[in-house]
Scaffold this active site. Structure first.
Site, PDB file in Angstrom:
ATOM      1  N   VAL A 250       0.978  -1.104   0.029  1.00  7.22           N
ATOM      2  CA  VAL A 250      -0.032   0.070  -0.181  1.00  7.22           C
ATOM      3  C   VAL A 250       0.742   1.302  -0.080  1.00  7.22           C
ATOM      4  O   VAL A 250       0.263   2.279  -0.212  1.00  7.22           O
ATOM      5  CB  VAL A 250      -0.827   0.067   1.306  1.00  7.22           C
ATOM      6  CG1 VAL A 250      -1.964  -1.147   1.089  1.00  7.22           C
ATOM      7  CG2 VAL A 250      -0.058   0.055   2.383  1.00  7.22           C
ATOM      8  N   ARG A 254      11.334   6.148   1.331  1.00  2.86           N
ATOM      9  CA  ARG A 254      12.760   5.987   1.088  1.00  2.86           C
ATOM     10  C   ARG A 254      13.372   4.862   1.697  1.00  2.86           C
ATOM     11  O   ARG A 254      14.257   4.351   1.122  1.00  2.86           O
ATOM     12  CB  ARG A 254      13.416   7.418   1.602  1.00  2.86           C
ATOM     13  CG  ARG A 254      13.387   8.630   0.932  1.00  2.86           C
ATOM     14  CD  ARG A 254      13.956   9.662   1.382  1.00  2.86           C
ATOM     15  NE  ARG A 254      13.028  10.188   2.360  1.00  2.86           N
ATOM     16  CZ  ARG A 254      13.339  11.286   3.124  1.00  2.86           C
ATOM     17  NH1 ARG A 254      14.261  12.089   2.896  1.00  2.86           N
ATOM     18  NH2 ARG A 254      12.200  11.628   4.019  1.00  2.86           N
ATOM     19  N   PHE A 255      12.851   4.626   2.912  1.00  4.61           N
ATOM     20  CA  PHE A 255      13.546   3.498   3.614  1.00  4.61           C
ATOM     21  C   PHE A 255      12.803   2.283   3.933  1.00  4.61           C
ATOM     22  O   PHE A 255      13.389   1.124   4.091  1.00  4.61           O
ATOM     23  CB  PHE A 255      13.648   4.201   5.192  1.00  4.61           C
ATOM     24  CG  PHE A 255      14.263   5.365   5.215  1.00  4.61           C
ATOM     25  CD1 PHE A 255      15.494   5.642   4.722  1.00  4.61           C
ATOM     26  CD2 PHE A 255      13.592   6.739   5.821  1.00  4.61           C
ATOM     27  CE1 PHE A 255      16.227   6.840   4.899  1.00  4.61           C
ATOM     28  CE2 PHE A 255      14.358   7.807   5.555  1.00  4.61           C
ATOM     29  CZ  PHE A 255      15.358   7.883   5.081  1.00  4.61           C
ATOM     30  N   ALA A 256      11.648   2.080   3.435  1.00  3.43           N
ATOM     31  CA  ALA A 256      10.659   0.891   3.730  1.00  3.43           C
ATOM     32  C   ALA A 256       9.534   1.003   2.827  1.00  3.43           C
ATOM     33  O   ALA A 256       9.266   1.660   2.101  1.00  3.43           O
ATOM     34  CB  ALA A 256      10.326   0.787   5.136  1.00  3.43           C
ATOM     35  N   VAL A 258       5.277  -0.545   2.942  1.00  9.41           N
ATOM     36  CA  VAL A 258       4.118  -0.837   3.841  1.00  9.41           C
ATOM     37  C   VAL A 258       3.061  -1.689   3.175  1.00  9.41           C
ATOM     38  O   VAL A 258       2.944  -1.490   2.054  1.00  9.41           O
ATOM     39  CB  VAL A 258       3.471   0.687   4.210  1.00  9.41           C
ATOM     40  CG1 VAL A 258       2.375   0.429   5.269  1.00  9.41           C
ATOM     41  CG2 VAL A 258       4.582   1.654   4.939  1.00  9.41           C
ATOM     42  N   ASP A 379      10.175  15.343   9.689  1.00  9.66           N
ATOM     43  CA  ASP A 379       9.716  15.056   8.064  1.00  9.66           C
ATOM     44  C   ASP A 379       8.150  15.232   8.105  1.00  9.66           C
ATOM     45  O   ASP A 379       7.681  14.120   7.284  1.00  9.66           O
ATOM     46  CB  ASP A 379      10.404  13.500   7.640  1.00  9.66           C
ATOM     47  CG  ASP A 379      10.140  13.432   6.264  1.00  9.66           C
ATOM     48  OD1 ASP A 379      10.343  14.329   5.516  1.00  9.66           O
ATOM     49  OD2 ASP A 379      10.362  12.180   5.673  1.00  9.66           O
TER      50      ASP A 379
END
Length: 567
Positions: A250, A254-256, A258, A379
């Site tokens: 979904v 940048r890092f992961a 979901v 952020d």
């Protein structure tokens, strides 16, 4: 049989406890004795400590020998790792004594709790300007009730230990037997009740407690959140991982990535929907940062994403790091504003809940007054804010967040770097001129970003009249993913901000929102409002009859949110 056992043991209890009472020296407090009676519990589940908790009170205790706290409030600490703490201060005006629970992983009043494993509270002097300052910590029941300034007063009677060892086994048998019986009865009841539940019954009743494996229990609440947890704010250290089946992707950042996922029960095909944020092996530091932020039990708030647990998993792709949270089907705020035009009431709810979430994040205490570590998000943007079923916001994505620990040095803060999304960066972040001497300046960068998000909400509100397609802040003035240098030209050189059309100000409520966000994106960080002030302003918008003093217009906002021009 149980009653006979109790009757048989009762005379022995009286004899043994009488011996204990006669051997306790007058200077040994109840809390120390309670600890001795506990015996060696290594290997047992660590329970939250019981401590005196009176915050700061006036005291007549001197710092010569020892004294009692005279605190009448005994509190169960929130976390098992918390210990009892006492702080004694003397200045020109008075003497005060503070008794609290505190996690020894974190400093207290700027000092490390070096004696957190001590069974007694032996005061140690700390250097503080303008006052005499003593502090102690200990890890036995109510041990901060008896304050010791001279270590010779910590000794206890050798006979007492022998007597307590004798009585412990006899004392624990009856309550232990009763506890085992109660647990067995409750377990049988739960199993029997779970087998009788049907899907139709579940759909017609409020959702209750649901057990799965041995990992934790989940409490399913109302429609405000799809899931919450009794073991929230914990990392799952069990060898058996939660029974989770990934469903659909979904989101991707940048890092992961979901995923929407199914959290299954042990004994049935029923499941609950959760969100799983998966970090690859090389993004361990981002996972750890977010996990550490979520693990603070004082972070829990209705406008901050509900955290379930964190896990380390080995897959065919290598090691992964998971964060398991509530799932919100409406997605993030940017997606929601792209698909929907919102009403004045929607804007008020979304804006108010956003401000409350940020205010709680920034606060140094919980709503009930407990000390809390302030956190800055760093952020904030509409894609890092989720929309709940009741059209309120909750903050997520804390991978770049920073705990404003007062023990951090200026160098530590300087090394935290220029982080965030360029489009939402405050002028001082773009220019790398943060005031590192004042931690409040970090919070004001979040306030600037919040102002841009409030502008996004307002631009999609039908109360202003014509509503254009969704555009992010600064719209076409910059490219889709602007770099820092591009935003410097727009924000620093040109002092640019998103446009506020004049017709927006025809609506009294929107006018106040625009005044608020304009003050929040001020070029000078110190001139900006705080998140708490913004939350209070939105709270006032719930009462239109109170708004006349805030605007040049004498018109009021009716319940439907439109401008009332009736005289």
């Amino acid at each position: 049989m149980g009653r006979g056992l109790l009757r048989g043991l009762w005379p022995l209890h009286i004899v043994l406890w009488t011996r204990i009472a006669s051997t306790i020296p007058p200077h040994v407090p109840k809390s120390v004795n309670s600890d001795l009676m506990a015996g060696d519990n290594s290997g047992a589940v660590k329970l939250p400590q019981l401590c005196k908790f009176c915050d700061v009170t006036l005291s007549t205790c001197d710092n010569q020998k020892s004294c009692m706290s005279n605190c009448s409030v005994t509190s169960i600490c929130e976390k098992p790792q918390e210990v009892c703490v006492a702080v004694w201060r003397k200045n020109d005006k008075n003497i005060t004594l503070e008794t609290v629970c505190h996690d020894p992983k974190f400093t207290y009043h700027g000092f490390t709790l070096e004696d957190a494993t001590s069974p007694t509270c032996v005061m140690k002097e700390k250097k503080r300007a303008g006052e005499t300052f003593f502090m102690c910590s200990c890890n036995t029941e109510e041990c901060n009730d008896y304050i010791i300034f001279n270590e010779e007063y910590t000794t206890s009677s050798p006979d007492l230990l022998l007597v307590i060892i004798q009585v412990t086994g006899v004392s624990l048998l009856p309550p232990l037997g009763i506890a085992i019986a109660v647990i067995a009865i409750f377990y049988c009841y739960r199993v029997h009740r779970q087998q009788k539940l049907s899907p139709s019954w579940e759909s017609s009743k409020p959702r209750k407690l649901m057990d799965f494996s041995d990992n934790c229990a989940i409490i399913l609440e109302d429609d405000r959140s799809d899931i919450s947890s009794t073991c929230a704010n914990n990392i799952n250290h069990n060898t058996e991982l939660l029974p989770i089946e990934l469903d659909t992707l979904v989101g991707k950042g940048r890092f992961a990535e979901v995923y929407k996922a199914k959290l299954k029960q042990n004994t049935s095909e029923q499941f609950e929907t959760v969100a799983v944020k998966i970090f690859p092996y090389e993004e361990y530091s981002s996972w750890k940062t977010e996990k550490d932020i979520f693990s603070d039990i004082n972070l829990k708030h209705e406008n901050i994403l509900q955290f379930l647990t964190a896990e380390e998993r080995k897959t065919e792709m290598g090691k992964q790091y998971w964060l398991i949270t509530a799932f919100h089907a409406k997605g993030n705020l940017q997606e929601y504003l792209t698909r929907h035009v919102i009403s004045w009431e929607d804007l008020r709810k979304l804006g108010s809940s956003l401000a409350r979430g940020i205010a709680h994040l920034h606060s140094d205490h919980t709503p009930c007054g407990r000390p809390k570590m302030p956190i800055v998000h760093r952020d904030l943007k509409s894609s890092n804010i989720l929309v709940k079923n009741d059209l309120t916001c909750c903050l997520c994505d804390f991978g770049l967040s920073l705990r404003l620990d007062p023990t951090l040095s200026v160098d530590d803060l300087a090394n935290s770097g220029q982080v965030g999304t360029a489009r939402y960066m405050a002028p001082e972040v773009l220019e790398s001129r943060m005031n590192l001497e004042n931690m409040e300046s970090f919070k004001q960068t979040d306030v600037y970003s919040m102002a841009l998000v409030l502008w996004e909400m307002t631009s999609r509100c039908n109360a202003v009249g014509e509503v254009k397609d969704y555009e992010p802040p600064f719209g076409s003035k910059v490219r889709e993913h602007p770099c820092v240098e591009s935003m410097k030209d727009n924000v620093l050189r040109d002092r640019g901000r998103p446009e506020i059309p004049s017709f927006w100000l025809n609506h009294q409520g929107i006018q106040i929102v625009c005044e608020t966000l304009t003050e929040c994106w001020d070029h000078d960080p110190e001139a900006r409002l705080t998140a708490q002030c913004v939350a209070e302003r939105f709270s006032e918008l719930e009462h239109p009859d109170r708004l006349s003093g805030r605007s040049c217009s004498q018109e009021k906002i009716p319940e439907d949110g439109s401008l009332n021009t009736t005289k």
